[in-house]
Each structure stands twice: as structure tokens, then as C-alpha cells.
Write a protein that holds these residues in place. Sequence first.
Motif, PDB file in Angstrom:
ATOM      1  N   CYS A 231       0.825  -1.146  -0.088  1.00  0.00           N
ATOM      2  CA  CYS A 231       0.037  -0.047   0.239  1.00  0.00           C
ATOM      3  C   CYS A 231       0.925   1.341   0.065  1.00  0.00           C
ATOM      4  O   CYS A 231       0.603   2.216  -0.861  1.00  0.00           O
ATOM      5  CB  CYS A 231      -0.883  -0.120   1.241  1.00  0.00           C
ATOM      6  N   LEU A 232       1.872   1.321   0.849  1.00  0.00           N
ATOM      7  CA  LEU A 232       2.629   2.430   0.877  1.00  0.00           C
ATOM      8  C   LEU A 232       3.421   2.617  -0.093  1.00  0.00           C
ATOM      9  O   LEU A 232       3.520   3.933  -0.856  1.00  0.00           O
ATOM     10  CB  LEU A 232       3.543   2.590   2.092  1.00  0.00           C
ATOM     11  N   ASN A 233       4.130   1.828  -0.845  1.00  0.00           N
ATOM     12  CA  ASN A 233       4.761   1.755  -2.189  1.00  0.00           C
ATOM     13  C   ASN A 233       3.835   2.079  -3.206  1.00  0.00           C
ATOM     14  O   ASN A 233       4.313   2.821  -4.063  1.00  0.00           O
ATOM     15  CB  ASN A 233       5.508   0.211  -2.379  1.00  0.00           C
ATOM     16  N   SER A 234       2.745   1.735  -3.269  1.00  0.00           N
ATOM     17  CA  SER A 234       1.585   2.223  -4.404  1.00  0.00           C
ATOM     18  C   SER A 234       1.145   3.582  -4.182  1.00  0.00           C
ATOM     19  O   SER A 234       0.911   4.309  -5.201  1.00  0.00           O
ATOM     20  CB  SER A 234       0.504   1.304  -4.506  1.00  0.00           C
ATOM     21  N   LEU A 235       1.038   4.150  -2.862  1.00  0.00           N
ATOM     22  CA  LEU A 235       0.817   5.222  -2.634  1.00  0.00           C
ATOM     23  C   LEU A 235       1.646   6.698  -2.900  1.00  0.00           C
ATOM     24  O   LEU A 235       1.352   7.711  -3.177  1.00  0.00           O
ATOM     25  CB  LEU A 235       0.142   5.607  -1.254  1.00  0.00           C
ATOM     26  N   MET A 236       3.068   6.201  -2.791  1.00  0.00           N
ATOM     27  CA  MET A 236       4.067   7.323  -2.496  1.00  0.00           C
ATOM     28  C   MET A 236       4.116   8.243  -3.544  1.00  0.00           C
ATOM     29  O   MET A 236       4.121   9.485  -3.439  1.00  0.00           O
ATOM     30  CB  MET A 236       5.368   6.520  -2.292  1.00  0.00           C
ATOM     31  N   SER A 237       4.037   7.944  -4.993  1.00  0.00           N
ATOM     32  CA  SER A 237       3.996   8.995  -6.123  1.00  0.00           C
ATOM     33  C   SER A 237       2.749   9.628  -5.840  1.00  0.00           C
ATOM     34  O   SER A 237       2.897  11.038  -6.122  1.00  0.00           O
ATOM     35  CB  SER A 237       4.226   8.300  -7.391  1.00  0.00           C
ATOM     36  N   ASP A 238       1.468   9.201  -5.686  1.00  0.00           N
ATOM     37  CA  ASP A 238       0.406   9.855  -5.606  1.00  0.00           C
ATOM     38  C   ASP A 238       0.399  10.968  -4.426  1.00  0.00           C
ATOM     39  O   ASP A 238       0.066  12.093  -4.459  1.00  0.00           O
ATOM     40  CB  ASP A 238      -0.773   8.917  -5.507  1.00  0.00           C
ATOM     41  N   ILE A 239       0.841  10.366  -3.256  1.00  0.00           N
ATOM     42  CA  ILE A 239       0.799  11.294  -2.139  1.00  0.00           C
ATOM     43  C   ILE A 239       1.725  12.413  -2.053  1.00  0.00           C
ATOM     44  O   ILE A 239       1.505  13.533  -1.863  1.00  0.00           O
ATOM     45  CB  ILE A 239       1.328  10.452  -0.674  1.00  0.00           C
ATOM     46  N   VAL A 240       3.137  12.168  -2.798  1.00  0.00           N
ATOM     47  CA  VAL A 240       3.797  13.379  -3.132  1.00  0.00           C
ATOM     48  C   VAL A 240       3.483  14.358  -3.862  1.00  0.00           C
ATOM     49  O   VAL A 240       3.337  15.641  -3.723  1.00  0.00           O
ATOM     50  CB  VAL A 240       5.273  12.867  -3.555  1.00  0.00           C
ATOM     51  N   VAL A 329      -5.491  10.855  -0.589  1.00  0.00           N
ATOM     52  CA  VAL A 329      -5.344  10.717  -1.911  1.00  0.00           C
ATOM     53  C   VAL A 329      -6.389  10.442  -2.779  1.00  0.00           C
ATOM     54  O   VAL A 329      -6.568  11.180  -3.735  1.00  0.00           O
ATOM     55  CB  VAL A 329      -4.186   9.502  -2.145  1.00  0.00           C
ATOM     56  N   SER A 330      -7.542   9.609  -2.187  1.00  0.00           N
ATOM     57  CA  SER A 330      -8.568   9.209  -2.979  1.00  0.00           C
ATOM     58  C   SER A 330      -9.473  10.651  -2.944  1.00  0.00           C
ATOM     59  O   SER A 330     -10.159  10.733  -3.896  1.00  0.00           O
ATOM     60  CB  SER A 330      -9.374   8.100  -2.214  1.00  0.00           C
ATOM     61  N   PHE A 331      -9.567  11.144  -1.971  1.00  0.00           N
ATOM     62  CA  PHE A 331     -10.676  12.390  -1.806  1.00  0.00           C
ATOM     63  C   PHE A 331     -10.154  13.476  -2.611  1.00  0.00           C
ATOM     64  O   PHE A 331     -10.847  13.962  -3.390  1.00  0.00           O
ATOM     65  CB  PHE A 331     -11.080  12.739  -0.372  1.00  0.00           C
ATOM     66  N   TRP A 332      -8.783  13.732  -2.661  1.00  0.00           N
ATOM     67  CA  TRP A 332      -8.192  14.974  -3.381  1.00  0.00           C
ATOM     68  C   TRP A 332      -8.351  14.628  -4.906  1.00  0.00           C
ATOM     69  O   TRP A 332      -8.768  15.478  -5.528  1.00  0.00           O
ATOM     70  CB  TRP A 332      -6.904  14.971  -2.974  1.00  0.00           C
ATOM     71  N   ARG A 333      -8.317  13.469  -5.406  1.00  0.00           N
ATOM     72  CA  ARG A 333      -8.262  13.156  -6.774  1.00  0.00           C
ATOM     73  C   ARG A 333      -9.813  13.235  -7.150  1.00  0.00           C
ATOM     74  O   ARG A 333     -10.005  13.508  -8.360  1.00  0.00           O
ATOM     75  CB  ARG A 333      -7.382  11.682  -7.025  1.00  0.00           C
ATOM     76  N   PHE A 334     -10.762  12.761  -6.331  1.00  0.00           N
ATOM     77  CA  PHE A 334     -12.067  12.745  -6.614  1.00  0.00           C
ATOM     78  C   PHE A 334     -12.329  14.321  -6.690  1.00  0.00           C
ATOM     79  O   PHE A 334     -13.033  14.782  -7.487  1.00  0.00           O
ATOM     80  CB  PHE A 334     -12.806  11.947  -5.364  1.00  0.00           C
ATOM     81  N   ASP A 354     -10.584  18.254   7.536  1.00  0.00           N
ATOM     82  CA  ASP A 354     -10.863  16.938   7.503  1.00  0.00           C
ATOM     83  C   ASP A 354      -9.422  16.114   7.467  1.00  0.00           C
ATOM     84  O   ASP A 354      -9.230  15.153   8.400  1.00  0.00           O
ATOM     85  CB  ASP A 354     -11.565  16.725   6.430  1.00  0.00           C
ATOM     86  N   PHE A 355      -8.443  16.404   6.541  1.00  0.00           N
ATOM     87  CA  PHE A 355      -7.234  15.893   6.465  1.00  0.00           C
ATOM     88  C   PHE A 355      -6.443  16.003   7.850  1.00  0.00           C
ATOM     89  O   PHE A 355      -5.973  14.808   8.335  1.00  0.00           O
ATOM     90  CB  PHE A 355      -6.389  16.253   5.372  1.00  0.00           C
ATOM     91  N   GLU A 356      -6.630  17.180   8.254  1.00  0.00           N
ATOM     92  CA  GLU A 356      -5.534  17.412   9.430  1.00  0.00           C
ATOM     93  C   GLU A 356      -6.168  16.319  10.621  1.00  0.00           C
ATOM     94  O   GLU A 356      -5.381  16.310  11.530  1.00  0.00           O
ATOM     95  CB  GLU A 356      -5.619  18.881  10.141  1.00  0.00           C
ATOM     96  N   THR A 357      -7.491  16.619  11.026  1.00  0.00           N
ATOM     97  CA  THR A 357      -7.839  15.579  11.710  1.00  0.00           C
ATOM     98  C   THR A 357      -7.976  14.235  11.535  1.00  0.00           C
ATOM     99  O   THR A 357      -7.329  13.191  12.618  1.00  0.00           O
ATOM    100  CB  THR A 357      -9.739  15.735  11.863  1.00  0.00           C
ATOM    101  N   GLY A 358      -7.656  13.885  10.413  1.00  0.00           N
ATOM    102  CA  GLY A 358      -7.450  12.270  10.003  1.00  0.00           C
ATOM    103  C   GLY A 358      -5.843  11.839  10.676  1.00  0.00           C
ATOM    104  O   GLY A 358      -5.502  10.784  10.844  1.00  0.00           O
ATOM    105  N   LEU A 359      -5.061  13.125  10.471  1.00  0.00           N
ATOM    106  CA  LEU A 359      -3.721  12.703  10.597  1.00  0.00           C
ATOM    107  C   LEU A 359      -3.116  12.845  12.093  1.00  0.00           C
ATOM    108  O   LEU A 359      -2.034  12.795  12.460  1.00  0.00           O
ATOM    109  CB  LEU A 359      -2.755  13.481   9.773  1.00  0.00           C
TER     110      LEU A 359
END
Length: 373
Positions: A231-240, A329-334, A354-359
Amino acid sequence: MTDRAIRNLEHLRRSASTARVLNLLKVADEHGHTAEWAENPMFQTPGLNASLIIKHRLRRNETDSFAGRRQVATKVVLPIDATDLKTGGRFVFVNQIGFERVMLAAFGLPSDHADIRTLRLMDQLPSLDPFLLREQLRRGGVFAAPCYFAISEADLERMSAFVEKEIEPLVTLSMGGNAVSAGSTARMAGKILSNDPGDRLDALRATLRLEPEQYQEGIFCWKGFLYYKWCLNSLMSDIVGVADEVNTVKPYGPVDAGARDYINRGRGVLRTNIMKTCEKVSQTLRYYDDAYAGLTREGNPIAFRDFLLEAPNLFSRLGDQLGAIQHIVSFWRFRFDPKAAPVTADELIDIFMDFETGLMGRDFDDMARELMA
């Protein structure tokens, strides 16, 4: 219970990610004849125990269904025809306004029923990944059968090449330094990732020195770390990419001074927290890498086995961390899709909050130190 039809349930069943969808209808189809499914159900109510539970990104016209603001909800979908998902289904959001009334009318469940508590435990989670979900339910006193905690077929396919590369050192060790064939690596990867708890691999069990009753738990935990690494490996390019876009996104329409100040402050704080969260996940996964290296490089199966059997202590926090990142990532892209409606300053502030609360509150150095002590 709303009469609104859910589209593309058949497509959802085939392609859904593990973290987003819990397909209890599929579990019932495949395991409904087994004693473990009958004796340890996830839900006592038959309809709920053959439903689809989805972490759903709320559309703007759906946010009024809740008393407070939120971006993601837990949707319970009841297929109209379980044999033909193209007919759609009916749904309810967990903890929507009037949720208890709807559940009483639809299922006859009072507000203190165990199934209502189980749904609310799920609603507290950022994702439905099986490792996080199992630990959350266990803490809540729900001990569902292992068949409920499988990785989706779609994710298994996407993970396969990654897992084969990860386990190649173990296959090499098992073969005594002989040449490793692609087929042998693929077969062992398939055994580790198998969703069938009865699919045993005696050689692997012997290598890890696991008793038969420990094998299922050990492999479940190993699969968990492989899943989180993938999961982390798959997300890294998107999250950056998302973190960079946070720094440049501009709201549509007028922006007052207070909103401008908050957005400017929020950019830096959010980007920093996103990257810090990724590093915390990487740091914890390195404990796994070190234990695995001890097995494959030093030939120490006991330490790796012990690590795997203690690993559930980390699943809750790893799952929370990765769930927060996946949501971002999912919500931002949406929401920031080129075809989506423009985002106003007020909505952008809501998204940042919302993002800050999640983190927030997800620092688990102490937990990791306790596990490794």
C-alpha cells in the motif's frame, strides 16, 4: 432504508480495493456452508451478514445526511437481488440522521443491539483493511471468523508481483542457494496470499517453526505487513503529488482575510503532516524488514516468528496511518478532478480540516518501542 438504487455493484464486486469495500455477500457465497461462518458471524442479522459495506466519499448533496461535517461515510448496501448485482441495491449510511430509526424499521434492531455496535466500530475506522478491521472488532468484543478478513481478489492480483519480489530471499534460503525459478517464487507467494485458511504450506510452517495452530495467525500477520508495504509503495508517488498540489491549490471565488490566512497556514502544516505520517509508517515497516532480514540473512526463524505473532499490536496504528493517507489521496483526486465543480474557500478549509483531523494523534513511537523492547 432508502429506495435509491446503487449502480455498478457487479463492477464493485470484481474490482473493489480491500481498504474500501467489505464484501460480505462474497464471504457468504464462499463460506456460508462452513461451521466457522455459522458459529462466528460478523453480524447476527442475516441481511447485514450478506451486505456490502463501503467507505464512501460523500458528495456535496449527501453531507446534509449527517449532523456534523465529514468527507467519508460508511455505507451499508443491501443488494436487491443477490444473484444479479446489476439490479442494484438499497443503502443506509452508518450514523446518518435517523440511523437508529432506519435500522429499527428495516431490521427490527434496537439501538443497543450488537450489530449496531459493530457498524459503529467500523464507522470509526478510516478504512476497512482486514488487519485494521480485525483488531478494531476484537477490541470491541467482536470475534468474527477468519474468513471475513481476506484481501480482495483485485488487490491480490495487484500485489502479486510485489510479494514475489519480497519473498524471493526466503525462497532462495529454502532452496539452499540453488537457482530460484519464477514458478517456485510465484507458488510460495500464492500460498502466503491465499484467502483460504485451509491452504497449508508445510515447508513454510517448518521454516518458521510454527505449531499448526500458530500457522494461520502467523501467515495472517505476515500478509498484513506485505499488504501495508505494498500500500505505501503504491501510494508514494500519488501522495507526493497531492502534497505538492496542496501548496498550490487556489479556491474559487472571493476569499476573505481570515480564510486566506487559514489556507496559507494550512498548506504548510498539512503538507508537513502528510510527509511525516508516511515516514512514521516507513519507520514501523522497517522493524518488519529487520526481522525478515534476520530470517533470510542470518537464518533466525525464531525471531521472525515471534515478531509476526506479536505484530497485531501494530496493525491498528499502521492501518490508521495508511487509512488517513489513502483517504487524502482518494478524496483529493475525486474532488479536484478536472471535471469536478470548483472548490470554494469554505470548502477548501473544510477539506484541510478533515485531512488534519485524520492525521492527528497518530504518533506511535511509544507503541513501536514497547513491541521491540
